[in-house]
Design an enzyme around this catalytic site. Structure first.
Site, short mmCIF file in Angstrom:
data_model
loop_
_atom_site.label_atom_id
_atom_site.label_comp_id
_atom_site.label_asym_id
_atom_site.label_seq_id
_atom_site.Cartn_x
_atom_site.Cartn_y
_atom_site.Cartn_z
N ARG A 163 -26.79 58.15 -21.62
CA ARG A 163 -27.22 59.47 -22.10
C ARG A 163 -28.73 59.53 -22.26
O ARG A 163 -29.33 58.60 -22.81
CB ARG A 163 -26.55 59.81 -23.43
CG ARG A 163 -25.05 60.03 -23.35
CD ARG A 163 -24.49 60.40 -24.71
NE ARG A 163 -24.70 59.33 -25.69
CZ ARG A 163 -24.51 59.46 -26.99
NH1 ARG A 163 -24.14 60.63 -27.49
NH2 ARG A 163 -24.69 58.45 -27.81
N ASP A 218 -28.19 63.51 -17.34
CA ASP A 218 -27.61 64.63 -18.08
C ASP A 218 -26.60 65.32 -17.18
O ASP A 218 -26.94 66.12 -16.32
CB ASP A 218 -28.70 65.60 -18.51
CG ASP A 218 -28.16 66.77 -19.34
OD1 ASP A 218 -26.93 66.79 -19.60
OD2 ASP A 218 -28.95 67.65 -19.72
N ARG A 270 -13.60 67.42 -18.18
CA ARG A 270 -14.44 68.47 -18.76
C ARG A 270 -15.87 68.40 -18.22
O ARG A 270 -16.59 69.40 -18.19
CB ARG A 270 -14.45 68.36 -20.29
CG ARG A 270 -13.10 68.67 -20.92
CD ARG A 270 -13.24 68.89 -22.43
NE ARG A 270 -13.68 67.70 -23.14
CZ ARG A 270 -12.87 66.75 -23.59
NH1 ARG A 270 -11.56 66.84 -23.39
NH2 ARG A 270 -13.35 65.72 -24.25
N LYS A 292 -7.69 59.05 -29.46
CA LYS A 292 -8.76 58.07 -29.29
C LYS A 292 -8.38 56.78 -30.01
O LYS A 292 -7.75 56.81 -31.07
CB LYS A 292 -10.07 58.61 -29.87
CG LYS A 292 -10.62 59.81 -29.12
CD LYS A 292 -11.94 60.25 -29.71
CE LYS A 292 -12.51 61.43 -28.94
NZ LYS A 292 -13.80 61.89 -29.52
N TYR A 303 -9.82 52.81 -31.18
CA TYR A 303 -10.81 51.75 -31.30
C TYR A 303 -10.10 50.45 -31.63
O TYR A 303 -8.87 50.39 -31.74
CB TYR A 303 -11.86 52.11 -32.36
CG TYR A 303 -12.82 53.17 -31.88
CD1 TYR A 303 -13.95 52.83 -31.14
CD2 TYR A 303 -12.59 54.53 -32.13
CE1 TYR A 303 -14.84 53.79 -30.68
CE2 TYR A 303 -13.47 55.50 -31.68
CZ TYR A 303 -14.59 55.12 -30.95
OH TYR A 303 -15.45 56.08 -30.49
N GLU A 304 -10.89 49.39 -31.78
CA GLU A 304 -10.35 48.03 -31.88
C GLU A 304 -9.25 47.89 -32.92
O GLU A 304 -8.19 47.33 -32.64
CB GLU A 304 -11.50 47.07 -32.19
CG GLU A 304 -11.09 45.62 -32.38
CD GLU A 304 -10.68 44.96 -31.08
OE1 GLU A 304 -9.83 44.06 -31.12
OE2 GLU A 304 -11.21 45.34 -30.02
N ASP A 358 -10.95 44.90 -27.24
CA ASP A 358 -11.97 45.39 -26.31
C ASP A 358 -12.22 44.39 -25.19
O ASP A 358 -12.21 44.74 -24.01
CB ASP A 358 -13.27 45.66 -27.06
CG ASP A 358 -13.22 46.96 -27.85
OD1 ASP A 358 -12.50 47.88 -27.44
OD2 ASP A 358 -13.90 47.06 -28.88
#
Length: 245
Positions: A38, A73, A104, A136, A138-139, A168
């Protein structure tokens, strides 16, 4: 010595740990990995756990060896042009965005395939196709739903997640193998999709779910996990598309 993946170009849309683990392995084997970040921010781990001010953290550098990096971008028309040009020249796109982000962004599987029919798309998601594909992960969630936490801790206490990020790193390793397999299959002319189920919630699995798309002709096998308290179930019908969603 010629490296095994010399000549293979990877478009790396991954961040944090699971995806970068995968793409770093590919880079070690000789692939040309182009990491997309980003603008103005980059991979969030550049600034996490910094032990030296104003430099990239060890957390970032230990997961991003041998890669080239650009900022892009993708919400900007010019950025989309650059991304389209990159897709035309790459063999594999790897991403670990949240569910639906690539779509998206304007690049669903169908669009990617129209740009480059030979592109292999490899995705890491918390869960595969099914009622929780929009969640979503996560670990800690991966270790608990996969069952790894049940093997750590004390007999008279609650399960504990491990300090090492096995969800991960294990996912990245499995996806790297899936990508290498996909490249072999493509060269051999066998359009077969190989789903990698590394964290469908079963007691002996402690890793995240990852799928690797081998060709547009393949379809992954849906995996329906057991209910997860507090996690919104998808209202969409379960569909398995070639980009691993």
């Amino acid at each position: 010595m010629t490296k095994a993946l010399k000549g293979v170009r990877i478009l790396d849309f991954t961040h944090v740990q699971s995806g970068p683990t995968c793409t770093q392995l590919l880079a070690w084997f000789g692939a040309d990995v182009i990491k997309v970040e980003r603008p103005g921010v980059g991979d969030i781990t550049r600034g996490q756990l910094q032990d030296v001010p104003n430099v990239d953290s060890l957390y970032f550098t230990m997961l991003n060896h041998n890669k080239r990096s650009i900022t892009l971008d993708t919400k900007n028309p010019k950025g989309k042009e650059v991304l389209t040009a990159l897709m035309k020249t790459c063999d594999v796109l790897v991403e670990n965005f949240g569910p639906g982000v690539l779509d998206r962004m304007g690049f669903p599987w169908e669009k990617i395939h129209s740009i480059n029919p030979k592109m292999i798309v490899a995705s890491i998601k918390g869960f595969g196709p099914g009622p929780y594909e929009d969640c979503k992960v996560y670990e800690n969630v991966a270790q608990c739903t996969g069952g790894a936490a049940s093997t750590t801790g004390f007999r008279d206490g609650l399960p504990l997640v491990t300090g090492a990020q096995i969800g991960d790193s294990g996912t990245g390793l499995h996806l790297a193998l899936g990508i290498v397999t996909a490249l072999y299959q493509r060269r051999a002319g066998r359009p077969i999709l190989t789903p990698i189920s590394t964290s469908s919630p079963r007691p002996r699995s402690g890793r995240r779910f990852a799928t690797s798309s081998v060709s547009p002709a393949g379809r992954p096998t849906p995996i329906t996990p057991s209910p997860l308290p507090g996690c919104r179930a998808s209202t969409k019908s379960s569909r398995a598309s070639s980009n691993g969603r």
